[in-house]
Design a protein around this motif. Structure first.
Motif, PDB file in Angstrom:
ATOM      1  N   LEU A  98       0.822  -1.211   0.000  1.00  0.00           N
ATOM      2  CA  LEU A  98       0.000   0.000   0.000  1.00  0.00           C
ATOM      3  C   LEU A  98       0.855   1.261   0.000  1.00  0.00           C
ATOM      4  N   LEU A  99       1.780   1.369   0.963  1.00  0.00           N
ATOM      5  CA  LEU A  99       2.624   2.567   1.041  1.00  0.00           C
ATOM      6  C   LEU A  99       3.648   2.589  -0.090  1.00  0.00           C
ATOM      7  N   GLY A 100       4.155   1.414  -0.446  1.00  0.00           N
ATOM      8  CA  GLY A 100       5.140   1.345  -1.526  1.00  0.00           C
ATOM      9  C   GLY A 100       4.580   1.821  -2.851  1.00  0.00           C
ATOM     10  N   LYS A 101       3.357   1.402  -3.168  1.00  0.00           N
ATOM     11  CA  LYS A 101       2.710   1.841  -4.419  1.00  0.00           C
ATOM     12  C   LYS A 101       2.538   3.354  -4.436  1.00  0.00           C
ATOM     13  N   THR A 102       2.125   3.903  -3.299  1.00  0.00           N
ATOM     14  CA  THR A 102       1.887   5.347  -3.225  1.00  0.00           C
ATOM     15  C   THR A 102       3.168   6.126  -3.501  1.00  0.00           C
ATOM     16  N   PHE A 103       4.266   5.705  -2.873  1.00  0.00           N
ATOM     17  CA  PHE A 103       5.532   6.411  -3.061  1.00  0.00           C
ATOM     18  C   PHE A 103       6.089   6.194  -4.466  1.00  0.00           C
ATOM     19  N   GLU A 104       5.958   4.972  -4.985  1.00  0.00           N
ATOM     20  CA  GLU A 104       6.494   4.702  -6.316  1.00  0.00           C
ATOM     21  C   GLU A 104       5.725   5.448  -7.402  1.00  0.00           C
ATOM     22  N   ALA A 105       4.484   5.825  -7.093  1.00  0.00           N
ATOM     23  CA  ALA A 105       3.730   6.643  -8.046  1.00  0.00           C
ATOM     24  C   ALA A 105       4.391   8.005  -8.246  1.00  0.00           C
ATOM     25  N   PHE A 106       5.156   8.442  -7.237  1.00  0.00           N
ATOM     26  CA  PHE A 106       5.893   9.704  -7.332  1.00  0.00           C
ATOM     27  C   PHE A 106       7.377   9.465  -7.627  1.00  0.00           C
ATOM     28  N   GLY A 107       7.719   8.229  -7.991  1.00  0.00           N
ATOM     29  CA  GLY A 107       9.091   7.912  -8.342  1.00  0.00           C
ATOM     30  C   GLY A 107      10.021   7.697  -7.170  1.00  0.00           C
ATOM     31  N   VAL A 108       9.462   7.410  -6.010  1.00  0.00           N
ATOM     32  CA  VAL A 108      10.268   7.213  -4.800  1.00  0.00           C
ATOM     33  C   VAL A 108      10.195   5.750  -4.369  1.00  0.00           C
ATOM     34  N   LYS A 109      11.342   5.115  -4.252  1.00  0.00           N
ATOM     35  CA  LYS A 109      11.406   3.735  -3.798  1.00  0.00           C
ATOM     36  C   LYS A 109      11.794   3.712  -2.327  1.00  0.00           C
ATOM     37  N   LEU A 110      11.048   2.952  -1.512  1.00  0.00           N
ATOM     38  CA  LEU A 110      11.287   2.940  -0.066  1.00  0.00           C
ATOM     39  C   LEU A 110      12.295   1.881   0.365  1.00  0.00           C
ATOM     40  N   LEU A 111      12.218   0.701  -0.204  1.00  0.00           N
ATOM     41  CA  LEU A 111      13.085  -0.392   0.226  1.00  0.00           C
ATOM     42  C   LEU A 111      14.554  -0.023   0.042  1.00  0.00           C
ATOM     43  N   GLY A 112      15.352  -0.347   1.058  1.00  0.00           N
ATOM     44  CA  GLY A 112      16.778  -0.081   0.974  1.00  0.00           C
ATOM     45  C   GLY A 112      17.145   1.379   1.066  1.00  0.00           C
ATOM     46  N   THR A 113      16.343   2.170   1.766  1.00  0.00           N
ATOM     47  CA  THR A 113      16.611   3.605   1.935  1.00  0.00           C
ATOM     48  C   THR A 113      16.590   3.967   3.419  1.00  0.00           C
ATOM     49  N   PRO A 114      17.186   5.111   3.784  1.00  0.00           N
ATOM     50  CA  PRO A 114      17.091   5.564   5.179  1.00  0.00           C
ATOM     51  C   PRO A 114      15.653   5.730   5.664  1.00  0.00           C
ATOM     52  N   LEU A 115      14.731   6.054   4.743  1.00  0.00           N
ATOM     53  CA  LEU A 115      13.332   6.187   5.133  1.00  0.00           C
ATOM     54  C   LEU A 115      12.758   4.847   5.588  1.00  0.00           C
ATOM     55  N   ALA A 116      13.106   3.777   4.897  1.00  0.00           N
ATOM     56  CA  ALA A 116      12.668   2.443   5.316  1.00  0.00           C
ATOM     57  C   ALA A 116      13.250   2.091   6.686  1.00  0.00           C
ATOM     58  N   ILE A 117      14.513   2.446   6.886  1.00  0.00           N
ATOM     59  CA  ILE A 117      15.150   2.215   8.188  1.00  0.00           C
ATOM     60  C   ILE A 117      14.407   2.989   9.273  1.00  0.00           C
ATOM     61  N   ALA A 118      14.041   4.226   8.970  1.00  0.00           N
ATOM     62  CA  ALA A 118      13.328   5.057   9.942  1.00  0.00           C
ATOM     63  C   ALA A 118      11.979   4.442  10.318  1.00  0.00           C
ATOM     64  N   LEU A 119      11.274   3.897   9.339  1.00  0.00           N
ATOM     65  CA  LEU A 119       9.984   3.272   9.620  1.00  0.00           C
ATOM     66  C   LEU A 119      10.145   2.068  10.542  1.00  0.00           C
ATOM     67  N   ALA A 120      11.190   1.266  10.308  1.00  0.00           N
ATOM     68  CA  ALA A 120      11.440   0.112  11.169  1.00  0.00           C
ATOM     69  C   ALA A 120      11.799   0.562  12.578  1.00  0.00           C
ATOM     70  N   MET A 121      12.645   1.569  12.684  1.00  0.00           N
ATOM     71  CA  MET A 121      13.033   2.090  14.002  1.00  0.00           C
ATOM     72  C   MET A 121      11.822   2.648  14.742  1.00  0.00           C
ATOM     73  N   ALA A 122      10.991   3.387  14.042  1.00  0.00           N
ATOM     74  CA  ALA A 122       9.816   3.996  14.674  1.00  0.00           C
ATOM     75  C   ALA A 122       8.855   2.932  15.181  1.00  0.00           C
ATOM     76  N   PHE A 123       8.647   1.899  14.389  1.00  0.00           N
ATOM     77  CA  PHE A 123       7.677   0.861  14.754  1.00  0.00           C
ATOM     78  C   PHE A 123       8.039   0.219  16.090  1.00  0.00           C
ATOM     79  N   VAL A 124       9.321  -0.104  16.278  1.00  0.00           N
ATOM     80  CA  VAL A 124       9.718  -0.833  17.491  1.00  0.00           C
ATOM     81  C   VAL A 124       9.962   0.080  18.689  1.00  0.00           C
ATOM     82  N   SER A 125      10.127   1.381  18.457  1.00  0.00           N
ATOM     83  CA  SER A 125      10.524   2.269  19.558  1.00  0.00           C
ATOM     84  C   SER A 125       9.447   3.246  20.014  1.00  0.00           C
ATOM     85  N   LEU A 126       8.384   3.426  19.229  1.00  0.00           N
ATOM     86  CA  LEU A 126       7.339   4.390  19.602  1.00  0.00           C
ATOM     87  C   LEU A 126       6.700   4.130  20.970  1.00  0.00           C
TER      88      LEU A 126
END
Length: 262
Positions: free
Chosen positions: A120-148
């Motif tokens: 769902l989120l990947g499709k939305t970002f890729e529609a604007f030419g942004v790939k999430l996997l393997g980026t600092p943004l993906a790392i941030a999402l993982a960090m946020a999920f476990v630490s919030l």
């Protein structure tokens, strides 16, 4: 160990002391063993390795940015949970604590399905030419999920400690709800909020299980240490682990110091 106001040292106090000493030894012994078994030359050589320094810096700045960015919606949520009763409130509290009990490999798999190209989120970002996997943004999402949960729970406890009569008096005197929040509630709960931010940052910086699934590259420090362990063995991974431990400890102590001063 002598309790305030009590001068005798009983057998019970001795048992408590021994149990406490066992816990401290359990925490310190593996770390001390790693320090003793790691040659100083290996540490200095690792400290000069650009890949190691980049990984440590990536862990620090992404964890810091994640904590500050997600604090914007997390603190108001903590205030709502502290001040209002509403249907399904207990369910929401349970959902907030869920990342603490979920295995982090499961978190990584769940996030992978969410931010991949067909997610769902990947499709939305890729529609604007942004790939999430393997980026600092993906790392941030993982960090946020476990630490919030650390930030939300700490901030909620801080708001709960504030007597509601302070806020009610301000409302009676003509202050708006937003003025009450920013001038009374937020400043009085600030120590708990800062503590929660520090704990969220520390937990995010040390995350491995979720990050390694969605962003093996660029490597954060925990992934880099694991990569060295699997590729070259313990002797090659230990200096990097010790260096990251030292940097993490210094950063954590500094953050704790400034939060206490605040």
């Amino acid at each position: 160990m002598i309790k305030k106001g009590v001068n005798n040292f009983s057998t019970f106090h001795l048992v408590l002391t021994l149990l406490g000493a066992f816990i401290l030894l359990f925490i310190v012994a593996p770390l001390l063993g790693m320090i003793i078994s790691t040659p100083f030359k290996a540490i200095t050589a690792t400290a000069a390795d650009s890949q190691v320094l980049k990984s440590i810096w990536l862990s620090i700045w992404v964890a810091m940015a994640t904590s500050l960015l997600f604090a914007i919606p997390a603190i108001p949520l903590a205030y709502i949970l502290a001040r209002y009763n509403f249907p399904l409130k207990n369910l929401i509290n349970g959902i907030i604590d869920l990342p603490v009990v979920i295995p982090h490999s499961v978190v990584g798999i769940a996030l992978l399905g969410f931010i991949a190209g067909d997610g769902l989120l990947g499709k939305t970002f890729e529609a604007f030419g942004v790939k999430l996997l393997g980026t600092p943004l993906a790392i941030a999402l993982a960090m946020a999920f476990v630490s919030l949960p650390f930030l939300i729970n700490s901030a909620r406890d801080g708001f709960l400690q504030i007597p509601e009569r302070f806020e009610q008096a301000a409302l009676v005197l003509g202050a708006s709800p937003s003025q009450v929040f920013f001038t009374i509630s937020l400043p009085l709960a600030w120590r708990n909020i800062v503590t929660g931010l520090v704990m969220m940052f520390a937990r995010g910086m040390s995350e491995f299980g979720a990050v390694v699934i969605i962003a093996y590259h660029p490597m954060v420090a925990s992934v880099m240490i694991y990569d060295r362990l699997t590729a070259f063995g313990l002797k090659y991974a230990q200096p990097a682990a010790l260096l990251f431990l030292s940097v993490s400890l210094v950063v954590f102590i500094l953050l704790r110091f400034f939060s206490q001063k605040r």
